[in-house]
Motif scaffolding. Sequence first.
Motif, short mmCIF file in Angstrom:
data_model
loop_
_atom_site.label_atom_id
_atom_site.label_comp_id
_atom_site.label_asym_id
_atom_site.label_seq_id
_atom_site.Cartn_x
_atom_site.Cartn_y
_atom_site.Cartn_z
N ASN A 6 0.82 -1.22 0.00
CA ASN A 6 0.00 0.00 0.00
C ASN A 6 0.85 1.26 0.00
O ASN A 6 0.48 2.27 -0.61
N GLY A 7 2.00 1.22 0.66
CA GLY A 7 2.92 2.36 0.64
C GLY A 7 3.41 2.66 -0.77
O GLY A 7 3.47 3.82 -1.20
N LEU A 8 3.77 1.63 -1.51
CA LEU A 8 4.20 1.81 -2.89
C LEU A 8 3.06 2.38 -3.74
O LEU A 8 3.27 3.31 -4.53
N ILE A 9 1.87 1.84 -3.58
CA ILE A 9 0.72 2.32 -4.35
C ILE A 9 0.43 3.78 -4.03
O ILE A 9 0.21 4.60 -4.94
N ARG A 10 0.46 4.14 -2.75
CA ARG A 10 0.20 5.54 -2.36
C ARG A 10 1.23 6.50 -2.93
O ARG A 10 0.95 7.67 -3.18
N GLN A 11 2.45 6.02 -3.14
CA GLN A 11 3.51 6.87 -3.70
C GLN A 11 3.52 6.88 -5.22
O GLN A 11 4.44 7.43 -5.83
N GLY A 12 2.52 6.24 -5.84
CA GLY A 12 2.40 6.31 -7.29
C GLY A 12 3.07 5.19 -8.05
O GLY A 12 3.31 5.31 -9.26
N PHE A 13 3.37 4.09 -7.38
CA PHE A 13 3.98 2.95 -8.05
C PHE A 13 2.92 1.94 -8.44
O PHE A 13 1.93 1.76 -7.73
N GLY A 14 3.13 1.29 -9.56
CA GLY A 14 2.30 0.17 -9.97
C GLY A 14 3.05 -1.12 -9.71
O GLY A 14 4.21 -1.25 -10.10
N ILE A 15 2.43 -2.05 -9.02
CA ILE A 15 3.07 -3.32 -8.71
C ILE A 15 3.09 -4.19 -9.97
O ILE A 15 2.05 -4.44 -10.56
N THR A 16 4.27 -4.64 -10.36
CA THR A 16 4.39 -5.47 -11.56
C THR A 16 4.72 -6.92 -11.23
O THR A 16 4.64 -7.79 -12.08
N GLY A 17 5.10 -7.18 -9.98
CA GLY A 17 5.40 -8.55 -9.59
C GLY A 17 5.56 -8.66 -8.09
O GLY A 17 5.89 -7.69 -7.41
N LEU A 18 5.31 -9.86 -7.57
CA LEU A 18 5.42 -10.12 -6.14
C LEU A 18 5.82 -11.58 -5.95
O LEU A 18 5.17 -12.48 -6.50
N VAL A 19 6.92 -11.82 -5.22
CA VAL A 19 7.42 -13.18 -5.01
C VAL A 19 7.74 -13.36 -3.54
O VAL A 19 8.35 -12.49 -2.92
N GLU A 20 7.34 -14.49 -2.97
CA GLU A 20 7.70 -14.87 -1.62
C GLU A 20 8.52 -16.16 -1.71
O GLU A 20 7.98 -17.26 -1.67
N PRO A 21 9.85 -16.04 -1.87
CA PRO A 21 10.69 -17.22 -2.04
C PRO A 21 10.61 -18.16 -0.84
O PRO A 21 10.42 -17.72 0.29
N GLU A 22 10.75 -19.45 -1.10
CA GLU A 22 10.78 -20.46 -0.05
C GLU A 22 12.16 -21.13 -0.04
O GLU A 22 12.84 -21.16 -1.06
N PRO A 23 12.54 -21.70 1.11
CA PRO A 23 13.82 -22.41 1.16
C PRO A 23 13.83 -23.60 0.21
O PRO A 23 12.80 -24.25 0.02
N GLY A 24 14.97 -23.87 -0.37
CA GLY A 24 15.12 -25.00 -1.29
C GLY A 24 15.11 -26.33 -0.54
O GLY A 24 15.26 -26.38 0.69
N GLU A 25 14.95 -27.41 -1.30
CA GLU A 25 14.89 -28.75 -0.72
C GLU A 25 16.13 -29.07 0.11
O GLU A 25 16.04 -29.67 1.18
#
Length: 52
Positions: A6-25
């Motif tokens: 929401n902070g990025l959106i309020r500052q005029g940014f458009g979200i182009t991607g979002l990733v929540e990496p997980e630990p590898g095997e």
Amino acid sequence: MTTYVNGLIRQGFGITGLVEPEPGEKLLRTVAGMNDELRRPMMLIVSAVKER
């Protein structure tokens, strides 16, 4: 996560991607307690572009 996005959106940014990496095997097998990290993301990677 809401605060960051929401902070990025309020500052005029458009979200182009979002990733929540997980630990590898390998980490899950070799590092004690790493399975517990699957409950919540260790990191958040946000890609954003300043909109005009």
